[in-house]
Each structure stands twice: as C-alpha cells, then as structure tokens.
Design a protein around this motif. Structure first.
Motif, PDB file in Angstrom:
ATOM      1  N   ASP A  82       0.831  -1.197   0.000  1.00 15.98           N
ATOM      2  CA  ASP A  82       0.000   0.000   0.000  1.00 15.98           C
ATOM      3  C   ASP A  82       0.872   1.255   0.000  1.00 15.98           C
ATOM      4  OD1 ASP A  82      -2.159   1.708   0.191  1.00 15.98           O
ATOM      5  OD2 ASP A  82      -2.575   1.268   2.293  1.00 15.98           O
ATOM      6  N   LYS A  83       0.451   2.261  -0.736  1.00 14.20           N
ATOM      7  CA  LYS A  83       1.216   3.509  -0.824  1.00 14.20           C
ATOM      8  C   LYS A  83       1.153   4.325   0.460  1.00 14.20           C
ATOM      9  CE  LYS A  83       1.063   4.090  -5.763  1.00 14.20           C
ATOM     10  NZ  LYS A  83       0.885   4.990  -6.880  1.00 14.20           N
ATOM     11  N   ASN A  84       0.133   4.123   1.256  1.00  8.51           N
ATOM     12  CA  ASN A  84      -0.029   4.900   2.486  1.00  8.51           C
ATOM     13  C   ASN A  84       0.502   4.119   3.684  1.00  8.51           C
ATOM     14  OD1 ASN A  84      -1.346   7.077   1.215  1.00  8.51           O
ATOM     15  ND2 ASN A  84      -3.242   5.905   1.192  1.00  8.51           N
ATOM     16  N   ILE A  85       1.470   4.702   4.341  1.00  5.85           N
ATOM     17  CA  ILE A  85       1.992   4.123   5.578  1.00  5.85           C
ATOM     18  C   ILE A  85       1.382   4.952   6.698  1.00  5.85           C
ATOM     19  CG2 ILE A  85       4.057   3.679   6.944  1.00  5.85           C
ATOM     20  CD1 ILE A  85       5.487   3.199   4.254  1.00  5.85           C
ATOM     21  N   SER A  86       0.340   4.406   7.312  1.00 10.57           N
ATOM     22  CA  SER A  86      -0.479   5.207   8.212  1.00 10.57           C
ATOM     23  C   SER A  86      -0.379   4.796   9.678  1.00 10.57           C
ATOM     24  CB  SER A  86      -1.944   5.143   7.774  1.00 10.57           C
ATOM     25  OG  SER A  86      -2.380   3.800   7.732  1.00 10.57           O
ATOM     26  N   ASN A  87       0.356   3.721   9.964  1.00 11.62           N
ATOM     27  CA  ASN A  87       0.503   3.315  11.362  1.00 11.62           C
ATOM     28  C   ASN A  87       1.855   2.639  11.542  1.00 11.62           C
ATOM     29  OD1 ASN A  87       0.218   0.398  10.820  1.00 11.62           O
ATOM     30  ND2 ASN A  87      -1.915   0.909  10.362  1.00 11.62           N
ATOM     31  N   LEU A  88       2.199   2.382  12.793  1.00  9.72           N
ATOM     32  CA  LEU A  88       3.520   1.820  13.083  1.00  9.72           C
ATOM     33  C   LEU A  88       3.695   0.400  12.551  1.00  9.72           C
ATOM     34  CD1 LEU A  88       4.191   3.227  16.645  1.00  9.72           C
ATOM     35  CD2 LEU A  88       5.234   3.926  14.482  1.00  9.72           C
ATOM     36  N   GLN A  89       2.619  -0.368  12.461  1.00  8.73           N
ATOM     37  CA  GLN A  89       2.713  -1.714  11.889  1.00  8.73           C
ATOM     38  C   GLN A  89       3.073  -1.637  10.406  1.00  8.73           C
ATOM     39  OE1 GLN A  89       2.564  -4.703  13.616  1.00  8.73           O
ATOM     40  NE2 GLN A  89       3.394  -5.440  11.689  1.00  8.73           N
ATOM     41  N   ASP A  90       2.472  -0.713   9.673  1.00  2.00           N
ATOM     42  CA  ASP A  90       2.823  -0.495   8.268  1.00  2.00           C
ATOM     43  C   ASP A  90       4.289  -0.103   8.137  1.00  2.00           C
ATOM     44  OD1 ASP A  90       0.172  -0.953   7.585  1.00  2.00           O
ATOM     45  OD2 ASP A  90      -0.294   1.164   7.216  1.00  2.00           O
ATOM     46  N   GLU A  91       4.723   0.788   9.043  1.00  2.43           N
ATOM     47  CA  GLU A  91       6.115   1.243   9.011  1.00  2.43           C
ATOM     48  C   GLU A  91       7.071   0.091   9.283  1.00  2.43           C
ATOM     49  OE1 GLU A  91       9.933   2.304  10.289  1.00  2.43           O
ATOM     50  OE2 GLU A  91       8.458   1.568  11.718  1.00  2.43           O
TER      51      GLU A  91
END
Length: 107
Positions: A82-91
């Motif tokens: 996903d292009k949006n890194i919106s939380n620490l798990q995504d990061e």
C-alpha cells in the motif's frame, strides 16, 4: 510500470513540530520517512532502470542485465504494498521489506 514510476514527481517531507511528546514525535517521523521512501524509491529505481536500458553496447552485457533485473524486482516489490503508511505496523512491515531489498542489493 517503469515509465509511470519514473514520471512521478518527487516530494519533500516537512518535519512535525512542537507536540512535546518525543515518543509520538519519533513515531510520526518514522512514518513520514517511510512514506517518503515508499514514494521516492520506486521513482529512483525506475530512473535507474531507464538509464540502464539507454546505455548503448553495455545494455546487452549480462552484468548490466542482472543489475537491471535486480532493480525491477525491487520496484515490483515496493509497488506490491500500500502507498499509504499510516501506522507503526505499516512502518515496521515496510522497514522489513527495505532490509530485504538492501540485503539483496548488497550481495
């Protein structure tokens, strides 16, 4: 895919300021940096792929083709998330992916 990614405009990421909570600020910074890299790395890889395709004579060399394939693999991997890194798990997931890409490119 390479042409589309190479045509994208680069962005600048500004810092957040002044909320006083260093943990929150650090988390925000991590997500901003990851978002910037998620946007910028595919563009830069696409440019390098295009550069390698334009090199007369050398573009047929096996070593140049291997580097180009390495870049294409990394570009596809980066575009698979996903292009949006919106939380620490995504990061965290993005950071693990980058570690894998780094290891692949350094071997």
């Amino acid at each position: 895919l390479v042409v589309v990614a190479a045509a994208a405009a680069a962005v600048a990421v500004g810092g957040e300021g002044g909320d006083g909570d260093s943990k929150v600020a650090t988390d925000k910074i991590l997500m901003q940096v990851a978002g910037f890299l998620r946007h910028e790395l595919p563009i830069r890889l696409a440019h390098r792929i295009q550069d390698l395709e334009r090199v007369p004579f050398m573009k047929e060399m096996q070593s140049v083709q291997q580097v180009k394939e390495l870049y294409i693999t990394s570009l596809l991997e980066l575009n698979s998330i996903d292009k949006n890194i919106s939380n620490l798990q995504d990061e965290e997931n993005f950071a693990l992916m980058l570690e894998g890409i780094y290891e692949r490119h350094s071997s």
